[in-house]
Design a protein around this motif. Structure first.
Motif, PDB file in Angstrom:
ATOM      1  N   THR A 231       0.830  -1.204   0.000  1.00 47.08           N
ATOM      2  CA  THR A 231       0.000   0.000   0.000  1.00 47.08           C
ATOM      3  C   THR A 231       0.861   1.249   0.000  1.00 47.08           C
ATOM      4  O   THR A 231       0.578   2.228  -0.703  1.00 47.08           O
ATOM      5  CB  THR A 231      -0.929   0.014   1.227  1.00 47.08           C
ATOM      6  N   ARG A 232       1.935   1.208   0.760  1.00 45.23           N
ATOM      7  CA  ARG A 232       2.846   2.350   0.811  1.00 45.23           C
ATOM      8  C   ARG A 232       3.493   2.591  -0.549  1.00 45.23           C
ATOM      9  O   ARG A 232       3.682   3.741  -0.963  1.00 45.23           O
ATOM     10  CB  ARG A 232       3.899   2.107   1.887  1.00 45.23           C
ATOM     11  N   LEU A 233       3.828   1.524  -1.235  1.00 48.37           N
ATOM     12  CA  LEU A 233       4.391   1.649  -2.583  1.00 48.37           C
ATOM     13  C   LEU A 233       3.412   2.371  -3.505  1.00 48.37           C
ATOM     14  O   LEU A 233       3.778   3.299  -4.231  1.00 48.37           O
ATOM     15  CB  LEU A 233       4.722   0.266  -3.144  1.00 48.37           C
ATOM     16  N   MET A 234       2.152   1.962  -3.462  1.00 56.11           N
ATOM     17  CA  MET A 234       1.150   2.580  -4.326  1.00 56.11           C
ATOM     18  C   MET A 234       0.918   4.044  -3.947  1.00 56.11           C
ATOM     19  O   MET A 234       0.695   4.892  -4.817  1.00 56.11           O
ATOM     20  CB  MET A 234      -0.155   1.786  -4.237  1.00 56.11           C
ATOM     21  N   GLN A 235       0.980   4.337  -2.651  1.00 56.56           N
ATOM     22  CA  GLN A 235       0.812   5.722  -2.212  1.00 56.56           C
ATOM     23  C   GLN A 235       1.943   6.597  -2.729  1.00 56.56           C
ATOM     24  O   GLN A 235       1.716   7.744  -3.153  1.00 56.56           O
ATOM     25  CB  GLN A 235       0.754   5.776  -0.680  1.00 56.56           C
ATOM     26  N   ARG A 236       3.151   6.077  -2.702  1.00 53.00           N
ATOM     27  CA  ARG A 236       4.286   6.845  -3.236  1.00 53.00           C
ATOM     28  C   ARG A 236       4.069   7.167  -4.716  1.00 53.00           C
ATOM     29  O   ARG A 236       4.220   8.318  -5.137  1.00 53.00           O
ATOM     30  CB  ARG A 236       5.585   6.044  -3.076  1.00 53.00           C
ATOM     31  N   ILE A 237       3.726   6.134  -5.476  1.00 49.40           N
ATOM     32  CA  ILE A 237       3.540   6.319  -6.911  1.00 49.40           C
ATOM     33  C   ILE A 237       2.410   7.308  -7.194  1.00 49.40           C
ATOM     34  O   ILE A 237       2.464   8.098  -8.147  1.00 49.40           O
ATOM     35  CB  ILE A 237       3.264   4.961  -7.588  1.00 49.40           C
ATOM     36  N   GLY A 238       1.399   7.284  -6.331  1.00 49.32           N
ATOM     37  CA  GLY A 238       0.261   8.170  -6.515  1.00 49.32           C
ATOM     38  C   GLY A 238       0.582   9.641  -6.395  1.00 49.32           C
ATOM     39  O   GLY A 238      -0.217  10.496  -6.819  1.00 49.32           O
ATOM     40  N   ARG A 239       1.754  10.000  -5.877  1.00 49.12           N
ATOM     41  CA  ARG A 239       2.111  11.414  -5.780  1.00 49.12           C
ATOM     42  C   ARG A 239       2.363  12.023  -7.155  1.00 49.12           C
ATOM     43  O   ARG A 239       2.171  13.231  -7.336  1.00 49.12           O
ATOM     44  CB  ARG A 239       3.383  11.607  -4.926  1.00 49.12           C
ATOM     45  N   VAL A 240       2.799  11.215  -8.119  1.00 46.04           N
ATOM     46  CA  VAL A 240       3.075  11.751  -9.464  1.00 46.04           C
ATOM     47  C   VAL A 240       2.084  11.234 -10.506  1.00 46.04           C
ATOM     48  O   VAL A 240       1.943  11.826 -11.575  1.00 46.04           O
ATOM     49  CB  VAL A 240       4.517  11.426  -9.922  1.00 46.04           C
ATOM     50  N   ASN A 241       1.411  10.134 -10.204  1.00 44.93           N
ATOM     51  CA  ASN A 241       0.422   9.573 -11.125  1.00 44.93           C
ATOM     52  C   ASN A 241      -0.942  10.199 -10.833  1.00 44.93           C
ATOM     53  O   ASN A 241      -1.825   9.578 -10.262  1.00 44.93           O
ATOM     54  CB  ASN A 241       0.379   8.046 -10.970  1.00 44.93           C
ATOM     55  N   ARG A 242      -1.097  11.471 -11.236  1.00 43.05           N
ATOM     56  CA  ARG A 242      -2.279  12.231 -10.861  1.00 43.05           C
ATOM     57  C   ARG A 242      -2.837  12.991 -12.059  1.00 43.05           C
ATOM     58  O   ARG A 242      -2.114  13.289 -13.023  1.00 43.05           O
ATOM     59  CB  ARG A 242      -1.956  13.230  -9.742  1.00 43.05           C
ATOM     60  N   ILE A 243      -4.123  13.308 -11.984  1.00 45.95           N
ATOM     61  CA  ILE A 243      -4.743  14.147 -13.013  1.00 45.95           C
ATOM     62  C   ILE A 243      -4.047  15.504 -13.010  1.00 45.95           C
ATOM     63  O   ILE A 243      -3.818  16.103 -11.962  1.00 45.95           O
ATOM     64  CB  ILE A 243      -6.256  14.330 -12.741  1.00 45.95           C
TER      65      ILE A 243
END
Length: 289
Positions: A231-243
């Motif tokens: 989950t932490r991995l996905m949260q990290r990636i979500g910082r740049v994978n955004r609209i």
């Protein structure tokens, strides 16, 4: 049973620390050495202070025992975790085992003090301009670097500054609120373009920025250590994978020391990375050290 469970927890902690960086691992070893020696000193002086909410080791090492006693006296009325013990409150072999532990940790600590090479940071620095900030994959030349350890983020930041970089921003729990606006104007793609600033190109941060912040002027993440929690991995990636991202693709680089023994430990990590890439089409790049 409890002692074996604690020993297993400490082993996991040390494995995570060496996965993070040599600097973090050496700092942990040194702290263990200091804390164990402080415990031995308390035994030999006849009074053992157990106060989880006070830095007992620091007071003992600095010879501030009178100050520690005063602090404990003040806190005892409201802090139920505080205990003041004597050697008789422990099993007879405890001090002997404590000294044996100290001998082992001290030897390890002294050996690691002799280690000056760090292939992981060397590889990171070598790939910084040629790969991580390469305009072909990183058009805005903004980079996000994550680590679980504050000691590691500080170490990376100092190494980059020693190589002449002045565009590095380190963020951890102690300065996140103060730097919130700086982070926004340098890394948030959703603010008006006229507010964009480029004082910082590289942000090196702990997990405090893994949630609730936009960093998507960058499209490249380096996981300097391996998140053991998917989950932490996905949260990290979500910082740049955004609209609102300013780049068509994002690129994720994961660094770790590879050997046959830790291959199976990494299987679950790569499984979740693969699942995330299938879901988003966004994971690309793997740096193996």
């Amino acid at each position: 049973v409890a002692s074996r469970a604690l020993a297993s927890m400490m082993k996991v902690l040390l494995v995570k620390r060496i996965d993070s960086s040599f600097e973090a691992f050496k700092s942990s070893l040194n702290r263990f050495c200091i804390a164990t020696n402080a415990m031995i000193n308390m035994f030999e002086n006849g009074t053992i202070y157990i106060a989880p909410n006070l830095n007992v080791t620091e007071y003992i090492v600095e010879g501030r025992e009178d100050e520690l006693i005063q602090k404990i006296a003040e806190a005892q009325l409201t802090d139920p975790t505080i205990e003041v013990c004597t050697p008789d409150d422990f099993e007879s072999i405890f001090l002997e085992e404590l000294k044996r532990d100290y001998s082992i940790v001290e030897d390890l600590n002294n050996l690691w003090k002799l280690v000056t090479e760090d292939p992981k940071i060397d590889e990171f620095v070598n790939k910084l301009d040629s790969e991580f900030l390469n305009k072909e994959i990183n058009p805005q030349q903004k980079l996000v670097v994550f680590s679980e350890s504050k000691e590691t983020t500080k170490y990376i930041t100092n190494c980059l500054k020693n190589h002449g970089r002045t565009d590095v921003l380190e963020v951890n729990a102690s300065n996140r609120d103060r730097l919130r606006e700086t982070i926004k104007v340098n890394f948030d793609a959703n603010i008006p373009r006229e507010q964009y600033q480029s004082e910082y190109s590289i942000i090196i941060c702990t997990e405090v920025l893994a949630e609730g912040v936009n960093l998507h002027r960058s499209n490249v993440i380096v996981n300097y250590d391996t998140p053991w929690n998917s989950t932490r991995l996905m949260q990290r990636i979500g910082r740049v994978n955004r609209i609102g991202s300013v780049a068509p693709n994002i690129h994720i680089f994961n660094t770790f020391f590879f050997c046959q023994k830790n291959f199976y430990c990494l299987k679950e990590y790569f499984f979740w990375l693969y699942i995330y890439s299938l879901m988003t089409g966004s994971s690309r790049g793997l740096l193996v050290l």
